[in-house]
Design an enzyme around this catalytic site. Structure first.
Site, PDB file in Angstrom:
ATOM      1  N   LYS A 252      -4.583  -5.011   2.072  1.00  0.00           N
ATOM      2  CA  LYS A 252      -2.902  -5.591   1.854  1.00  0.00           C
ATOM      3  C   LYS A 252      -2.367  -6.153   0.776  1.00  0.00           C
ATOM      4  CE  LYS A 252      -2.958  -7.039   6.936  1.00  0.00           C
ATOM      5  NZ  LYS A 252      -2.922  -8.005   7.429  1.00  0.00           N
ATOM      6  N   ARG A 253      -3.756  -6.392  -0.448  1.00  0.00           N
ATOM      7  CA  ARG A 253      -2.981  -6.325  -1.951  1.00  0.00           C
ATOM      8  C   ARG A 253      -2.707  -4.831  -2.332  1.00  0.00           C
ATOM      9  NH1 ARG A 253      -8.744  -6.394  -1.082  1.00  0.00           N
ATOM     10  NH2 ARG A 253      -9.880  -4.663  -2.571  1.00  0.00           N
TER      11      ARG A 253
END
Length: 278
Positions: A252-253
């Site tokens: 998700k980064r």
């Protein structure tokens, strides 16, 4: 066939999420079955309403429609608690007060080496004896671990994914040696991923679990819990992962691969399917 997509609202959906959702959706639709949506929001510190709203928007944009109401884990805490109390009363859990640093120190002792399991460092069993349940003792508000030596059995499960097709064997000895006493409840959550996902799949009647191949090791834990709790064991389908240019699994980064950014730049749902090889 009943499949599900179960994202956590802790960040933007990226190409890897799109791939997982589309696989689950298309498998169900091809079989004339149901595709369900679950929001895995037990991590209340990181889960945000804005990210949950974005999940719905992204899935609709992809053309994916789910059947029935959305199940949210934060609304199922009583079900998790009831299961924990049952396991506690049966002597299958013990209280654990070890910190991550305690576990790292024990695991790095010269005579122990640094054994790794599906959840990271293998727990050395420090609290197994001192944290055991006593007759009439209420469920303690600390981390609770499963006595794998009492829970695990030999057996197999059905796997249809491209990398692990067939009936992988699960042995009691390997669960004790290579997985260990996993956490079934974290103090700040009241449950854990392993317990919640097993109970939720049963509650939603999931027949086929589609997930990334990086979760293959965790599947043995889930099958062990399903057998222990007398729940149906779904068919598992572990698919490949979407990776970046360096071969790393998307996380998700990786906001640069967020679906919302592709959409803002003019991409279509068909473009996304092509990008992920579908």
């Amino acid at each position: 066939m009943i499949t599900r997509f179960a994202p956590s609202p802790t960040g933007p959906l990226h190409l890897g999420h799109a791939y997982a959702a589309i696989v689950a959706h298309d498998m169900a639709r091809a079989a004339g079955g149901q595709f369900l949506l679950r929001i895995e929001d037990i991590d209340r510190a990181r889960s945000k309403p804005a990210w949950e709203a974005q999940i719905y928007e992204d899935l609709r944009w992809l053309g994916l429609r789910w059947d029935g109401a959305v199940l949210r884990q934060s609304e199922r805490l009583p079900a998790y608690r009831a299961c924990l109390e049952k396991l506690w009363a049966a002597g299958l859990l013990y209280a654990c007060t070890c910190t991550r640093r305690d576990i790292e120190a024990a695991a790095s002792a010269p005579q122990e080496g640094v054994p790794l399991g599906p959840d990271g460092l293998l727990y050395p069993g420090t609290c197994r004896a001192r944290g055991a349940a006593r007759p009439g003792q209420p469920l303690p508000e600390v981390a609770l671990r499963l006595r794998m030596d009492l829970a695990a059995t030999d057996g197999a499960f059905t796997e249809t994914g491209p990398a692990h097709r067939g009936r992988p064997e699960i042995s009691r000895d390997s669960m004790i040696r290579d997985v260990g006493d996993v956490v079934l409840a974290r103090r700040e959550m009241g449950t854990s991923y392993h317990l919640a996902v097993v109970l939720d799949d049963a509650a939603q009647g999931i027949t086929h679990v589609t997930r990334g191949e990086d979760l293959f090791a965790a599947t043995a834990i889930h099958v062990t819990l399903q057998r222990l709790l007398g729940l149906a064991v779904p068919v598992y389908h572990h698919h490949g992962l979407i990776r970046d240019d360096q071969g790393k699994r998307l996380a998700k980064r990786d906001d640069a691969r967020a679906l919302a950014k592709y959409r803002a730049e003019g991409a279509t749902p068909e473009d996304i399917r092509r990008l992920v090889g579908l």
